[in-house]
Design an enzyme around this catalytic site. Structure first.
Site, PDB file in Angstrom:
ATOM      1  N   THR A  41       0.832  -1.206   0.000  1.00 49.60           N
ATOM      2  CA  THR A  41       0.000   0.000   0.000  1.00 49.60           C
ATOM      3  C   THR A  41       0.870   1.262   0.000  1.00 49.60           C
ATOM      4  O   THR A  41       0.407   2.323  -0.388  1.00 49.60           O
ATOM      5  CB  THR A  41      -0.901   0.044   1.250  1.00 49.60           C
ATOM      6  OG1 THR A  41      -0.081  -0.245   2.388  1.00 49.60           O
ATOM      7  CG2 THR A  41      -2.015  -0.982   1.172  1.00 49.60           C
ATOM      8  N   ASP A 179       9.734   0.747   5.169  1.00 52.26           N
ATOM      9  CA  ASP A 179      10.815   0.053   5.880  1.00 52.26           C
ATOM     10  C   ASP A 179      11.786   1.026   6.540  1.00 52.26           C
ATOM     11  O   ASP A 179      12.192   0.839   7.696  1.00 52.26           O
ATOM     12  CB  ASP A 179      11.584  -0.860   4.907  1.00 52.26           C
ATOM     13  CG  ASP A 179      10.663  -1.814   4.168  1.00 52.26           C
ATOM     14  OD1 ASP A 179       9.504  -1.972   4.602  1.00 52.26           O
ATOM     15  OD2 ASP A 179      11.095  -2.394   3.158  1.00 52.26           O
TER      16      ASP A 179
HETATM   17  C1  GLA Z   1       9.053  -3.897   0.512  1.00 54.28           C
HETATM   18  C2  GLA Z   1       9.212  -2.395   0.267  1.00 54.28           C
HETATM   19  C3  GLA Z   1       8.171  -1.611   1.080  1.00 54.28           C
HETATM   20  C4  GLA Z   1       6.763  -2.145   0.828  1.00 54.28           C
HETATM   21  C5  GLA Z   1       6.724  -3.659   0.999  1.00 54.28           C
HETATM   22  C6  GLA Z   1       5.386  -4.249   0.615  1.00 54.28           C
HETATM   23  O1  GLA Z   1       9.365  -4.202   1.840  1.00 54.28           O
HETATM   24  O2  GLA Z   1      10.507  -1.971   0.648  1.00 54.28           O
HETATM   25  O3  GLA Z   1       8.265  -0.242   0.743  1.00 54.28           O
HETATM   26  O4  GLA Z   1       6.298  -1.755  -0.425  1.00 54.28           O
HETATM   27  O5  GLA Z   1       7.715  -4.304   0.228  1.00 54.28           O
HETATM   28  O6  GLA Z   1       4.393  -3.815   1.486  1.00 54.28           O
END
Ligand code: GLA
Length: 393
Positions: A41, A179
């Site tokens: 999202t 993240d």
């Molecule tokens: C990875 C990306 C995040 C997010 C997730 C899926 O971890 O680094 O930014 O998009 O996938 O939710």
């Protein structure tokens, strides 16, 4: 120094002294993360609800007089050196990890921050390639270290944004903000509700007794995750373009309600329709799960996690046999409130909320059922929500 064990810190100091002949002047840590709900999202301006985990990257360092950055990875036994005057990406297999500190130095300098050379030893205990954001932790830890070494400070949200920019523009993976944001801003015993459009965030307390966050690793190497990730992003853009014909004021899938979507979905081709359906319903699930947690309704929270997994499997198509096997093994056990894949998908980990009294059985039976279904070994990691990045020394 609450999260990193005293032993790890001691060993790191010792290794630093052996390597550079003096004690380190600085030490930082940055954690990995587990996303409780709100998957795929964040690049649609949506909502996410992650927590930092008790696994992190530690870096011990001292400042140099020149502009060299000398790094030694204790886990890989490999060193890598670069100069702040000409930061280049490396492609040699063993040295690729150093692209993250390089990327961060590049992004900080790009933002006009004067940096100083450092010599450092890095050590981590986040399983790499498991979807627990070891890369974000490495970026954030490097950022905090380089800032501290140069006596600079940065607003935490800005540090997260620069770490994201570093990953996108220097490393070359078009990630969202989740993240890096949680690695910087995580709060002990809380999950963080983040609105990825406004970057407004709110820590929500997690129960400190009775229920446990359990991460189960498929230990399946995540092969094509970067290309599949970029493909999903493109499919969301495509869905947005279709929906804009009927809803001209929308800027992202975040702006579409499920009522609106139901009205127009038949006009979309199948793939963008399924991708949009996941994102739109997932955003609603995040909002509901935040409310559920605030009311202490873990049962509802768990149902929403299960619905999230189904949507990621069927509409977003980012699960895999191994993740489904882990999640189904968890669903089959009493005392499991909810379980879903977490992170980008195609391998990596599942996250479950498990009643304390059901934990022992979970740890025995989930790996056993997983082994029977896939022939692979799962690893279980039990964690509380941890504090975000910090300077320890
Ligand atoms: C990875 C990306 C995040 C997010 C997730 C899926 O971890 O680094 O930014 O998009 O996938 O939710």
């Amino acid at each position: 120094m609450q999260q990193a064990s005293a032993n790890r810190v001691e060993r790191l100091v010792q290794q630093f002294e052996e390597l550079y002949g003096a004690a380190p002047e600085l030490m930082v840590r940055a954690p990995g993360r587990v996303n409780l709900i709100g998957e795929h999202t964040d690049y649609n301006d949506g909502y996410v609800f992650p927590a930092a985990i008790e696994r992190d990257i530690l870096i011990a360092a001292s400042v140099r007089r020149d502009r060299q950055v000398r790094l030694f990875s204790s886990d890989m036994g490999v060193s890598s050196t670069f100069t702040l005057d000409a930061i280049e990406k490396v492609s040699a297999e063993g040295e690729r990890w150093s692209n993250y500190p390089r990327a961060m130095a590049w992004a900080l300098q790009n933002r006009g921050l004067p940096l100083r050379g450092v010599q450092a030893v890095l050590q981590g205990n986040i399983p790499p390639g498991a979807g627990l954001s070891s890369s974000a932790a490495l970026l954030v830890a490097s950022g905090l270290l380089l800032l501290s070494a140069a006596h600079q400070t940065l607003d935490p949200v800005e540090l997260a944004l620069l770490a994201q920019q570093a990953e996108r523009e220097f490393v070359g993976v078009n990630v969202g903000i989740m993240d890096q944001f949680i690695s910087v801003l995580g709060k002990k015993d809380h999950a963080l509700f983040i609105d990825t459009r406004t970057l407004h965030y709110e820590p929500v307390p997690l129960p400190t007794s009775g229920v446990v966050i359990v991460i189960a690793n498929t230990n399946k190497p995540r092969g094509l995750v970067d290309s599949a990730y970029n493909q999903r992003r493109a499919e969301c853009e495509e869905a947005l373009a279709y929906l804009k014909r009927f809803l001209p004021s929308i800027r992202a899938l975040r702006d579409v309600t499920s009522e609106e979507f139901t009205r127009w979905e038949a006009s979309l081709p199948e793939v963008p329709r399924k991708r949009a359906r996941h994102v739109i319903t997932e955003n609603e699930r995040v909002l509901q799960s935040v409310e559920a947690l605030k009311k202490g309704d873990i049962t509802l929270f768990g149902h929403l996690m299960n619905a999230s997994h189904n949507s990621l499997r069927d509409d977003y198509e980012v699960s895999c046999t191994e993740l489904d096997a882990l999640v189904e093994a968890a669903w089959a056990l009493p005392g499991v409130y909810g379980s879903r894949m977490t992170g980008a998908g195609f391998g990596g980990c599942a996250v479950s909320l498990v009643a304390e009294e059901a934990l022992e059985r979970f740890c025995q039976e989930v790996p056993q059922r997983y082994r029977e279904a896939t022939g692979r070994e799962a690893t279980i990691l039990i964690t509380r929500a941890a504090q975000g990045a910090e300077r320890l020394l």
